[in-house]
Design an enzyme around this catalytic site. Sequence first.
Site, PDB file in Angstrom:
ATOM      1  N   GLY A 179      55.663 -37.297  37.723  1.00  0.00           N
ATOM      2  CA  GLY A 179      54.211 -37.319  37.924  1.00  0.00           C
ATOM      3  C   GLY A 179      53.683 -38.730  37.765  1.00  0.00           C
TER       4      GLY A 179
ATOM      5  CD  GLN B 199      50.936 -42.777  34.286  1.00  0.00           C
ATOM      6  OE1 GLN B 199      50.899 -41.800  35.025  1.00  0.00           O
ATOM      7  NE2 GLN B 199      51.926 -42.984  33.434  1.00  0.00           N
TER       8      GLN B 199
ATOM      9  CB  CYS C  63      54.240 -41.343  29.053  1.00  0.00           C
ATOM     10  SG  CYS C  63      52.811 -42.058  29.895  1.00  0.00           S
ATOM     11  CG  LEU C  64      56.642 -42.699  34.687  1.00  0.00           C
ATOM     12  CD1 LEU C  64      56.301 -42.662  36.166  1.00  0.00           C
ATOM     13  CD2 LEU C  64      58.148 -42.859  34.487  1.00  0.00           C
TER      14      LEU C  64
ATOM     15  CG  HIS D 298      51.729 -36.173  30.756  1.00  0.00           C
ATOM     16  ND1 HIS D 298      52.518 -36.486  29.670  1.00  0.00           N
ATOM     17  CD2 HIS D 298      51.570 -37.344  31.434  1.00  0.00           C
ATOM     18  CE1 HIS D 298      52.802 -37.780  29.675  1.00  0.00           C
ATOM     19  NE2 HIS D 298      52.243 -38.325  30.754  1.00  0.00           N
ATOM     20  CD  GLU D 299      50.968 -37.265  35.365  1.00  0.00           C
ATOM     21  OE1 GLU D 299      50.253 -38.274  35.253  1.00  0.00           O
ATOM     22  OE2 GLU D 299      52.180 -37.252  35.067  1.00  0.00           O
TER      23      GLU D 299
ATOM     24  CG  HIS E 206      47.965 -40.381  32.244  1.00  0.00           C
ATOM     25  ND1 HIS E 206      48.079 -41.428  31.379  1.00  0.00           N
ATOM     26  CD2 HIS E 206      49.235 -39.928  32.428  1.00  0.00           C
ATOM     27  CE1 HIS E 206      49.350 -41.606  31.035  1.00  0.00           C
ATOM     28  NE2 HIS E 206      50.079 -40.698  31.664  1.00  0.00           N
TER      29      HIS E 206
HETATM   30  O1  K1U Z   1      52.576 -39.445  33.690  1.00  0.00           O
HETATM   31  C1  K1U Z   1      53.692 -39.923  33.538  1.00  0.00           C
HETATM   32  O2  K1U Z   1      53.856 -40.866  32.797  1.00  0.00           O
HETATM   33  C2  K1U Z   1      54.876 -39.328  34.265  1.00  0.00           C
HETATM   34  C3  K1U Z   1      55.712 -38.422  33.371  1.00  0.00           C
HETATM   35  C4  K1U Z   1      55.288 -36.989  33.608  1.00  0.00           C
HETATM   36  C5  K1U Z   1      55.735 -36.001  32.580  1.00  0.00           C
HETATM   37  C6  K1U Z   1      57.051 -35.784  32.307  1.00  0.00           C
HETATM   38  C7  K1U Z   1      57.435 -34.845  31.369  1.00  0.00           C
HETATM   39  C8  K1U Z   1      56.492 -34.116  30.721  1.00  0.00           C
HETATM   40  C9  K1U Z   1      55.188 -34.353  30.981  1.00  0.00           C
HETATM   41  C10 K1U Z   1      54.810 -35.285  31.914  1.00  0.00           C
HETATM   42  C11 K1U Z   1      57.169 -38.614  33.747  1.00  0.00           C
HETATM   43  O3  K1U Z   1      57.558 -38.385  34.828  1.00  0.00           O
HETATM   44  S1  K1U Z   1      58.229 -39.173  32.499  1.00  0.00           S
HETATM   45  C12 K1U Z   1      59.835 -39.202  33.294  1.00  0.00           C
HETATM   46  C13 K1U Z   1      60.446 -37.862  33.450  1.00  0.00           C
HETATM   47  O4  K1U Z   1      60.042 -36.923  32.804  1.00  0.00           O
HETATM   48  C14 K1U Z   1      61.567 -37.661  34.399  1.00  0.00           C
HETATM   49  C15 K1U Z   1      62.149 -38.703  35.042  1.00  0.00           C
HETATM   50  C16 K1U Z   1      63.187 -38.482  35.942  1.00  0.00           C
HETATM   51  C17 K1U Z   1      63.640 -37.222  36.166  1.00  0.00           C
HETATM   52  C18 K1U Z   1      63.076 -36.167  35.499  1.00  0.00           C
HETATM   53  C19 K1U Z   1      62.030 -36.382  34.618  1.00  0.00           C
HETATM   54 ZN    ZN Z   2      52.103 -40.347  31.317  1.00  0.00          ZN
END
Ligand code: K1U
Ligand code: ZN
Length: 171
Positions: free
Chosen positions: A46, A51, A94-95, A136-137, A140
């Site tokens: 996401g 971001q 979270c990225l 989560h988004e 944000h």
């Molecule tokens: O909003 C963000 O920072 C993105 C975040 C979204 C998220 C992930 C997990 C739970 C809640 C919200 C991410 O994508 S973190 C990376 C991640 O979860 C992932 C990366 C590669 C493959 C699978 C998952």
């Molecule tokens: Zn995030």
Amino acid sequence: MTVRPLVILPDAQLRRISEPVSAITDEIRTLARDMIETMYDAPGVGLAAIQIGVAKRVVTIDTSKDENAKNPTVYLNPEIVWSSEEKRIYDEGCLSIPEFYGEVERPDRVRVRYMTLDGETVEQEADGLLATCLQHEIDHLNGVLFIDHLSKLKRDRVMKKFTKAAKRDAA
Ligand code: K1U
Ligand code: ZN
């Protein structure tokens, strides 16, 4: 399509409240395309526009497991219109807070209303990872980070670590 740089904690932009999208312009279409590219590049499931430093209420999500069958959804002005009483705990990432994870309890299922890039208003019911990711988004978009759902001790620790790293990088 362009991979744009990610905004990283403790950047104050992450605390901004994003503005609603009032019209679907070429700028919004390009933003959505770049967000999808940036999300896949990270990689993540996401991304919220803030971001990448754009305070607009735009979210992209792709929680599909098959890497070869990409299926991104663009959510404009998403809002939660219903949440289940039942909760679920997920170890969130979270990225904008790289390599840090923490368990967050949120409603297990949600119903979200949003506008598509075609200007249509639709509703979607979600469970599992999609429900967690949508919450989560949308957080944000309101300047809320998943670390705000953790204990003050954990939040202070992660803030200290990322503030130190940012100072080191700036030196
Ligand atoms: O909003 C963000 O920072 C993105 C975040 C979204 C998220 C992930 C997990 C739970 C809640 C919200 C991410 O994508 S973190 C990376 C991640 O979860 C992932 C990366 C590669 C493959 C699978 C998952
Ligand atoms: Zn995030």
